[in-house]
Design a protein around this motif. Structure first.
Motif, mmCIF file in Angstrom:
data_model
loop_
_atom_site.group_PDB
_atom_site.id
_atom_site.type_symbol
_atom_site.label_atom_id
_atom_site.label_comp_id
_atom_site.label_asym_id
_atom_site.label_seq_id
_atom_site.Cartn_x
_atom_site.Cartn_y
_atom_site.Cartn_z
ATOM 1 N N GLU A 57 0.825 -1.211 0.000
ATOM 2 C CA GLU A 57 0.000 0.000 0.000
ATOM 3 C C GLU A 57 0.859 1.262 0.000
ATOM 4 N N ALA A 58 1.928 1.257 0.787
ATOM 5 C CA ALA A 58 2.733 2.465 0.976
ATOM 6 C C ALA A 58 3.774 2.669 -0.119
ATOM 7 N N GLU B 102 5.150 -2.908 -7.323
ATOM 8 C CA GLU B 102 6.289 -3.203 -8.185
ATOM 9 C C GLU B 102 7.632 -2.872 -7.523
ATOM 10 N N THR B 103 7.601 -2.360 -6.312
ATOM 11 C CA THR B 103 8.840 -2.064 -5.581
ATOM 12 C C THR B 103 9.588 -3.362 -5.301
ATOM 13 N N LEU B 104 10.911 -3.327 -5.431
ATOM 14 C CA LEU B 104 11.731 -4.528 -5.245
ATOM 15 C C LEU B 104 11.957 -4.816 -3.764
ATOM 16 N N LEU C 207 7.245 -6.598 -4.551
ATOM 17 C CA LEU C 207 6.360 -6.753 -3.393
ATOM 18 C C LEU C 207 5.116 -7.564 -3.755
ATOM 19 N N ASN C 208 4.640 -7.425 -4.983
ATOM 20 C CA ASN C 208 3.478 -8.227 -5.406
ATOM 21 C C ASN C 208 3.788 -9.714 -5.424
ATOM 22 N N VAL D 244 15.673 -8.698 5.424
ATOM 23 C CA VAL D 244 14.817 -8.291 4.313
ATOM 24 C C VAL D 244 15.113 -6.829 3.987
ATOM 25 N N ILE D 245 15.329 -6.535 2.704
ATOM 26 C CA ILE D 245 15.596 -5.164 2.275
ATOM 27 C C ILE D 245 14.587 -4.778 1.201
ATOM 28 N N VAL D 246 13.879 -3.694 1.464
ATOM 29 C CA VAL D 246 12.892 -3.161 0.531
ATOM 30 C C VAL D 246 13.438 -1.868 -0.057
ATOM 31 N N GLY D 247 13.386 -1.748 -1.365
ATOM 32 C CA GLY D 247 13.841 -0.522 -2.001
ATOM 33 C C GLY D 247 12.759 0.548 -1.981
#
Length: 262
Positions: A198-199, A203-205, A224-225, A238-241
């Motif tokens: 949501e935030a 498509e964010t890696l 993310l999907n 875990v690393i979110v771009g």
């Protein structure tokens, strides 16, 4: 001038110290030379059982391994021994100042209300964090502003974790997550993924780095999907771009610039 030099008092008591060390993410080559020197000088090593097991035994060194969730008691014991003149190394994995023992030692120092302990030689020695070791393996996903968040709700409410996830994602921070999913918290990471979609956008890696620098290391990057809760456990960072994070060949990086999205 009166008195004999032999009669004058001298301060011969041994000087104790507490040095709080980071042992890095796992591979011994990632332990700094500074940390290795302190371990060689220590009389006592204090820490969580798996980390103390990494310290080689030798004459003159006593190992004090304790279970998890007794950080303040462990820190108090270290301070007590230092006050008795011992040279105490308090060990953590990664960096001791990142969700580890450095804060616990200063908390114990405050709670003890022992004025003499304030004169102890207490130092924090940095180590390589699991998050930054994982980032290096992935490429440069932390190339711009980022936030580190512990997803365990043992020491803070889950509602606060949700708030921080949402605000960090909306602000465009890349994020590194420690303790994402455990047997006692199997479903919270699924909720975290919902908030991140949501935030940050689906498509964010997001990268899952398991056992970084250890045998069996695995790195997986998806959107993310595509991410599922089963991809993370307690051995995973875990690393979110952010929305600018991208792939280039086998690498993932976040550019050094950021867009103003209003």
């Amino acid at each position: 001038m009166t008195g004999n030099l032999k009669d004058r008092p001298t301060d011969t008591a041994p000087k104790g110290w507490v040095k709080i060390l980071g042992l890095g993410p796992g591979d011994e080559s990632m332990v700094t030379a500074q940390v290795q020197e302190v371990i060689a000088e220590a009389t006592d090593v204090v820490g969580y059982i798996p980390y103390v097991k990494r310290i080689p035994e030798r004459p003159g060194l006593t190992l004090h391994a304790t279970d998890n969730r007794v950080e303040v008691e462990r820190a108090t014991h270290a301070l007590e021994m230092a006050a008795q003149g011992k040279r105490v190394a308090v060990v953590s994995s990664g960096d001791p100042g990142v969700f580890a023992m450095a804060s616990a030692v200063f908390e114990a120092l405050e709670l003890a209300d022992q004025p003499s302990w304030l004169e102890l030689d207490i130092q924090v020695l940095p180590g390589i964090t699991a998050m930054l070791a994982a980032s290096a393996r992935i490429g440069a996903p932390m190339g711009h502003d980022f936030a580190a968040i512990n997803l365990s709700d043992n020491l803070k409410p889950w509602s606060l974790i949700e708030k921080r996830l949402r605000l960090a994602g909306e602000a465009g921070f890349a994020m590194g997550f420690y303790n994402p999913r455990s047997k006692s918290r199997p479903h919270q990471f699924a909720r975290a993924l919902e908030i991140l979609r949501e935030a940050c956008g689906g498509e964010t890696l997001i990268s899952f780095a398991r056992d970084v620098s250890k045998p069996g290391e695995t790195i997986t990057t998806v959107t993310l999907n595509e991410a599922t809760e089963e991809m993370a456990d307690m051995r995973t960072v875990v690393i979110v771009g952010n929305k600018d994070t991208r792939r280039i060949g086998p690498h993932v990086y976040t550019p050094r610039y950021a867009r103003d999205e209003g």
